[in-house]
Design a protein around this motif. Structure first.
Motif, PDB file in Angstrom:
ATOM      1  N   VAL A  88      24.036 -37.410  15.840  1.00  0.00           N
ATOM      2  CA  VAL A  88      23.566 -38.752  16.193  1.00  0.00           C
ATOM      3  C   VAL A  88      23.088 -38.709  17.639  1.00  0.00           C
ATOM      4  CG1 VAL A  88      24.200 -41.174  16.502  1.00  0.00           C
ATOM      5  CG2 VAL A  88      25.163 -39.871  14.589  1.00  0.00           C
ATOM      6  N   PHE A  89      21.800 -38.983  17.830  1.00  0.00           N
ATOM      7  CA  PHE A  89      21.214 -39.031  19.172  1.00  0.00           C
ATOM      8  C   PHE A  89      20.595 -40.390  19.489  1.00  0.00           C
ATOM      9  CE2 PHE A  89      21.172 -34.393  18.586  1.00  0.00           C
ATOM     10  CZ  PHE A  89      21.608 -33.963  19.835  1.00  0.00           C
ATOM     11  N   VAL A  90      20.081 -41.063  18.447  1.00  0.00           N
ATOM     12  CA  VAL A  90      19.335 -42.303  18.656  1.00  0.00           C
ATOM     13  C   VAL A  90      19.841 -43.362  17.682  1.00  0.00           C
ATOM     14  CG1 VAL A  90      17.291 -41.045  19.440  1.00  0.00           C
ATOM     15  CG2 VAL A  90      17.494 -41.659  17.025  1.00  0.00           C
ATOM     16  N   LEU A  91      19.478 -44.610  17.962  1.00  0.00           N
ATOM     17  CA  LEU A  91      19.913 -45.715  17.116  1.00  0.00           C
ATOM     18  C   LEU A  91      18.977 -45.912  15.931  1.00  0.00           C
ATOM     19  CD1 LEU A  91      21.688 -48.207  16.562  1.00  0.00           C
ATOM     20  CD2 LEU A  91      20.200 -49.498  18.108  1.00  0.00           C
TER      21      LEU A  91
ATOM     22  N   TYR B   8      18.176 -37.052  26.656  1.00  0.00           N
ATOM     23  CA  TYR B   8      18.230 -36.646  25.253  1.00  0.00           C
ATOM     24  C   TYR B   8      18.762 -37.810  24.404  1.00  0.00           C
ATOM     25  CZ  TYR B   8      17.755 -32.710  22.001  1.00  0.00           C
ATOM     26  OH  TYR B   8      17.316 -31.847  21.017  1.00  0.00           O
ATOM     27  N   GLY B   9      20.039 -38.160  24.609  1.00  0.00           N
ATOM     28  CA  GLY B   9      20.602 -39.293  23.879  1.00  0.00           C
ATOM     29  C   GLY B   9      20.115 -40.620  24.441  1.00  0.00           C
TER      30      GLY B   9
ATOM     31  N   PRO C 281      14.019 -36.980  13.533  1.00  0.00           N
ATOM     32  CA  PRO C 281      13.974 -38.447  13.362  1.00  0.00           C
ATOM     33  C   PRO C 281      15.159 -38.999  12.576  1.00  0.00           C
ATOM     34  CG  PRO C 281      11.827 -37.460  12.899  1.00  0.00           C
ATOM     35  CD  PRO C 281      12.800 -36.326  13.033  1.00  0.00           C
ATOM     36  N   THR C 282      15.867 -38.124  11.829  1.00  0.00           N
ATOM     37  CA  THR C 282      17.021 -38.572  11.035  1.00  0.00           C
ATOM     38  C   THR C 282      18.349 -38.446  11.788  1.00  0.00           C
ATOM     39  OG1 THR C 282      17.142 -36.342  10.097  1.00  0.00           O
ATOM     40  CG2 THR C 282      15.904 -38.005   8.849  1.00  0.00           C
TER      41      THR C 282
ATOM     42  N   TYR D 109      13.989 -43.475  18.735  1.00  0.00           N
ATOM     43  CA  TYR D 109      13.505 -42.096  18.595  1.00  0.00           C
ATOM     44  C   TYR D 109      12.254 -41.896  19.437  1.00  0.00           C
ATOM     45  CZ  TYR D 109      11.908 -37.672  16.759  1.00  0.00           C
ATOM     46  OH  TYR D 109      11.507 -36.354  16.667  1.00  0.00           O
ATOM     47  N   ARG D 110      11.397 -42.918  19.487  1.00  0.00           N
ATOM     48  CA  ARG D 110      10.209 -42.811  20.334  1.00  0.00           C
ATOM     49  C   ARG D 110      10.618 -42.739  21.801  1.00  0.00           C
ATOM     50  NH1 ARG D 110       5.586 -40.405  20.330  1.00  0.00           N
ATOM     51  NH2 ARG D 110       3.848 -41.557  21.221  1.00  0.00           N
TER      52      ARG D 110
END
Length: 980
Positions: free
Chosen positions: A155-158, A13-14, A189-190, A163-164
């Protein structure tokens, strides 16, 4: 003001590691944030360490989800709050209960519900609102909610690229193609850090929400001690004075048992070790290990103590190990010295069927709140993930297969799809994939372990922490390794079988007597070690032969030089050469002679490397210990290892060591990384090898039955049956009137057990022998069916494997009878009949089975032939020009041999090409070995079990002959008459 931050520990996930997450936050000027990974607290202490380094206030919590749906987020006010959150999650993990819709009432933690939550809130509960949900507040009366709303920016992605990557992770997790992953199954995506100032801007119309968020975070203080502290159970008896007195009493008592009353050297060493153990506060660690051994011994369990702790004479006196440190001149200071912050490792091995009970004792003795198994964290490093990425991209199977085919490597490099997959794989490869369980590590803690982690319950496991051994050590936990291995099961069962079959009791711990036994040592020298722990593999048997190994000390060295580090550096060959001609040793430097004369100047053990780093390169004990940890795979930091390389060269230069000598010494040192054994570890292996070897030498049939009943060892099952026959056993097929569930032995008669029959149901594996013992032998097929209630399919298996041959009828007749009987629905009865009714007799034509038919049945149902040998199955009568024992007379000559396949080993050359090593038996049942260089592997591959015609040249190395293969192929066997 981020209350809902996730790292890679939110598995699949993260996308950000804890370190990169904190580094990114610092770069954006973020001063405080909360790590809330999904259903775990793996990164808790790591997160605090990284935040401390970056000057960020760490807050910890857990995001609770059920079936992928967000329920609530727990935020700890302090370490007590983190314990409450961990215990809540632990309860549901261990009891396998689904998480409830409503969080429990917690004293020291806050609960944040998603914005849609409609329920009444407790004082410690809040509602989190995302910036894209603020429009839902428009026109609402917020009086009741005003103090309860907090900003929730997950917050999951940088960034967009990650995100991809997140989408690929979600697809792999859900086993779905990318296009079918639903929006609710992935983040938005945000869901990333916002640019500086943007958080305030987005909530500007509702400033009170930001005020509430700051106030909540301001009340949170992660009041954990910083740096590594000792979190293990601190005492065994309840206070340190009593611990010290008990350890001394046990050591003195054991000293007399091991060495007698007047061994001054042993007394001096014990006193010295006890002083170091007291000063380093390791008394409890030694006593708890002793207590575990005491319990297992009381249950009649046999153990082997290994690991660096085997260097300790105190451990030897406490009977934790059977390795005599004085006899082997073990380097105690290397493992326990003033610089050491963690105790030495004790690896305690038990039989595979006894370890679980020992673990259960530890949990009950030291309490479930203070005991847990150690976890592990697997990553996506396995290249099989390339196949997974291809699947989620929706690629057809043939295309995916081509991407994993090494023969198409050059073609794939120019394939844009393959390059895309590789790019994704490289980003993903070091990311954690799933939590699992360590091979045997157990933690015993002073305070409840839930201060530091929630607990998982792996399949068939026990409560397990959510981080691995590396993180455990950084936090302050030292593990007890409670391991299992089949070799101990072999020994234990063989001793029992000898007692039953020969009425002789063997004290298997009298290892020193075995080591002096000329017959045992003669057996060792020949390499006839099949079934013996650690010394039965082809490589080990070859090494024993090359060394002319016939004593314990040489076997100790062999147990270590077989390891890849020594072998790949070329030092194995050097050791063998100098072993046969010690007068020719050319030492690189006088220090090498001074420190390594016992091993002919070759670094064989971890201790050797440490000695050279200290005495040749002038490094201190602390750096040497860190280097040792790097070499044993117990230290992750490549940066630290690289620092030591630089220090090695700089310190050696200060001592005036010649540059070329320093470079060569370092080459030898660095080749050990990740592979070397301590001498004590090798010695422990050699002790167990001698125990196995003694049993194989004097009681080979009982020993081999024990090997079979403990599910074998290095080789396939049929090789151990072959060894039984070599030892003079009459090996019988399974029989309903003679076999047990496992293999049994009486005199020279050995009956294979029902366990080895493919397709036979476990119920009947146990029921058939149990009923026979209770009610007597079966008198007919019908009797068996009535007494056991066995069905037609299972009866057919027993008939085809020959288990009803006692009837004197052929298999074909029995199969006819079985169908006739089962068609008439035979009544099951576990009660003796008043009047036994005979079955009707039918007149059948002559129906006989041939040996060849029987052999094909055995191949199908047992996996190996019993009625005929593999050589008898061949269509040809040709058996080769020479046999294994004649190879020595044909050195350098081209020969043809026929061999029964035993095993193969694939290795890669330095240029990346494949080569093989093979092991075969000739028609006389003697081993010979083959070498297949890359120029032959493609054209002449191994094609599985069977007999091969081998053409090649006989070569010799240190007196050991093998075949360098030119060409070979599998020989045809007789056709299956059942099919024909």
């Amino acid at each position: 003001m981020y209350l809902n931050v996730h790292s890679q520990y939110s598995l699949r996930y993260g996308t950000m590691s804890v370190a990169s997450l904190v580094e990114e936050a610092a770069a954006r000027g973020i001063t405080q944030m909360a790590l809330t990974d999904i259903n775990n607290s793996t990164g808790l202490i790591e997160f605090m360490r990284e935040c401390d380094e970056q000057g960020i206030k760490p807050i910890a919590g857990i995001e609770f989800r059920r079936d992928k749906r967000l329920l609530y987020i727990g935020i700890a006010r302090n370490r007590e709050g983190m314990r409450e959150l961990n215990e809540f999650l632990t309860e549901h993990n261990l009891e396998k209960k689904p998480l409830p819709d409503r969080a429990p009432s917690l004293v020291n933690a806050y609960i944040i519900y998603p914005f849609w939550y409609p329920g009444e809130l407790n004082p410690n509960e809040y509602i989190g609102i995302r910036f894209d949900e603020l429009n839902k507040l428009y026109g609402k009366d917020l009086k009741a909610l005003k103090d309860k709303l907090v900003a929730l920016q997950p917050v999951f992605v940088l960034d967009k690229v990650e995100y991809r990557l997140h989408e690929y992770l979600r697809s792999i997790d859900l086993n779905s193609v990318l296009s079918l992953v639903k929006p609710e199954d992935k983040c938005l995506p945000t869901d990333m850090f916002l640019p500086p100032g943007q958080m305030e801007a987005k909530y500007s119309r509702y400033a009170f929400i930001l005020d509430n968020t700051r106030e909540l975070m301001g009340r949170c203080v992660m009041d954990y001690p910083r740096g590594r502290i000792n979190l293990n159970r601190r005492t065994f008896t309840g206070n340190k004075k009593n611990d010290r007195e008990l350890l001394e009493k046990l050591a003195v008592s054991g000293l007399e048992y091991r060495y007698g009353k007047n061994n001054k050297e042993a007394q001096r060493k014990v006193r010295h070790e006890l002083k170091v153990i007291y000063e380093l506060d390791f008394c409890a660690y030694f006593l708890i290990t002793w207590d575990i051994i005491r319990y297992s011994t009381s249950q009649g369990y046999y153990h082997v103590g290994r690991g660096s702790g085997a260097n300790s004479i105190v451990a030897y006196c406490l009977r934790i190990t059977d390795v005599d440190p004085i006899e082997l001149n073990l380097y105690f200071e290397r493992f326990l010295n003033a610089q050491r912050t963690s105790p030495p490792d004790f690896d305690i091995d038990y039989s595979w069927d006894e370890r679980e009970d020992v673990q259960d004792y530890i949990f009950k003795r030291y309490g479930s709140q203070h005991t847990a198994l150690l976890g592990t964290m697997s990553t996506f490093k396995d290249r099989s993930i390339i196949r997974e990425i291809g699947k989620v991209m929706g690629l057809p199977k043939p295309e995916i297969d081509s991407f994993t085919d090494p023969r198409k490597a050059a073609e794939n490099r120019n394939n844009p799809t393959f390059r895309k997959i590789t790019a994704i794989y490289e980003r993903m490869s070091d990311m954690p994939n799933q939590r699992s369980i360590h091979a045997g590590g157990v933690l015993i803690t002073e305070e409840p372990i839930t201060y530091y982690t929630a607990l998982d319950l792996p399949p068939k496991g026990m409560p397990t922490v959510q981080w691995d051994m590396y993180e455990a050590e950084k936090i302050g936990f030292d593990k007890y390794d409670i391991l299992s291995q089949r070799g101990i099961g072999h020994i234990k069962m063989a001793v029992k079988l000898v007692e039953d079959n020969h009425q002789r009791k063997i004290d298997i711990h009298q290892v020193k007597a075995f080591m002096r036994d000329p017959k045992v040592n003669a057996q060792l020298k020949t390499g006839d070690t099949i079934g013996c722990f650690y010394i039965e593999s082809p490589a080990m048997r070859q090494l024993i032969r090359k060394l002319d190994c016939e004593d314990y000390l040489t076997l100790v060295a062999a147990s270590s030089i077989i390891r890849p580090g020594v072998a790949s550096s070329g030092m194995m060959g050097e050791y063998i050469k100098y072993h046969h001609a010690p007068e020719t040793v050319n030492y690189l430097h006088p220090v090498m002679k001074e420190q390594l004369e016992e091993t002919y100047g070759v670094m064989v053990y971890q201790e050797d490397v440490i000695k050279i780093c200290i005495h040749f390169a002038g490094m201190d004990g602390t750096d040497a210990d860190i280097l040792r940890r790097g070499m044993s795979g117990k230290y992750r930091s490549k940066k630290e290892f690289d620092r030591l390389v630089e220090r090695f060269f700089s310190e050696a230069k200060k001592l005036g060591r010649p540059d070329d000598v320093v470079a060569e010494v370092w080459r030898q040192v660095s080749s050990f990384a990740g592979y070397s054994f301590s001498k004590a570890h090798s010695a422990s292996f050699a002790v167990e090898s001698y125990q196995s070897l003694f049993l194989k030498t004097y009681y080979p049939r009982e020993f081999m039955v024990a090997v079979l009943n403990n599910y074998g060892g290095f080789y396939a099952r049929y090789l151990y049956v072959h060894e039984l026959r070599k030892a003079g056993a009459r090996v019988h097929l399974p029989c309903v009137n003679n076999s047990d569930s496992i293999v049994n032995i009486s005199g020279i008669d050995v009956y294979l057990g029902f366990v080895g029959i493919h397709g036979l149901n476990e119920t009947f594996i146990n029921l058939i022998p149990e009923d026979r013992r209770e009610n007597g032998c079966y008198v007919s097929l019908e009797d068996l069916i009535k007494r056991t209630g066995i069905g037609l399919v299972q009866v057919v298996i027993l008939i085809r494997v020959g288990a009803l041959r006692f009837t004197g009828k052929s298999k074909k007749i029995l199969l006819w009878e079985a169908h006739l009987l089962m068609g008439a629905k035979v009544r099951v009865s576990n009660e003796p009949e008043l009047f036994a009714m005979e079955a009707k007799n039918y007149s059948l034509p002559v129906l006989e089975n041939t040996r060849l038919e029987n052999t094909y049945h055995e191949l199908e149902l047992l996996g190996f032939p019993v009625s005929m040998s593999s050589f008898e199955l061949l269509q040809t009568n040709y058996r080769g020009e020479i046999g294994a024992n004649d190879m020595i007379n044909h050195i350098g000559q081209k020969v043809k041999m026929v061999g029964w396949y035993v095993c193969e080993k694939t290795v890669r050359t330095k240029t990346g090409k494949l080569m093989w090593f093979g092991s075969f038996l000739d028609v006389e049942g003697n081993f010979f070995d083959t070498v297949h260089f890359p120029n032959t592997t493609t054209e002449y591959p191994f094609t599985g079990a069977g007999c091969y015609l081998i053409e090649g040249k006989v070569v010799i190395e240190f007196g050991f002959a093998s075949i360098e293969v030119f060409q070979f192929g599998k020989l045809q066997i007789l056709n299956n008459p059942i099919i024909d």
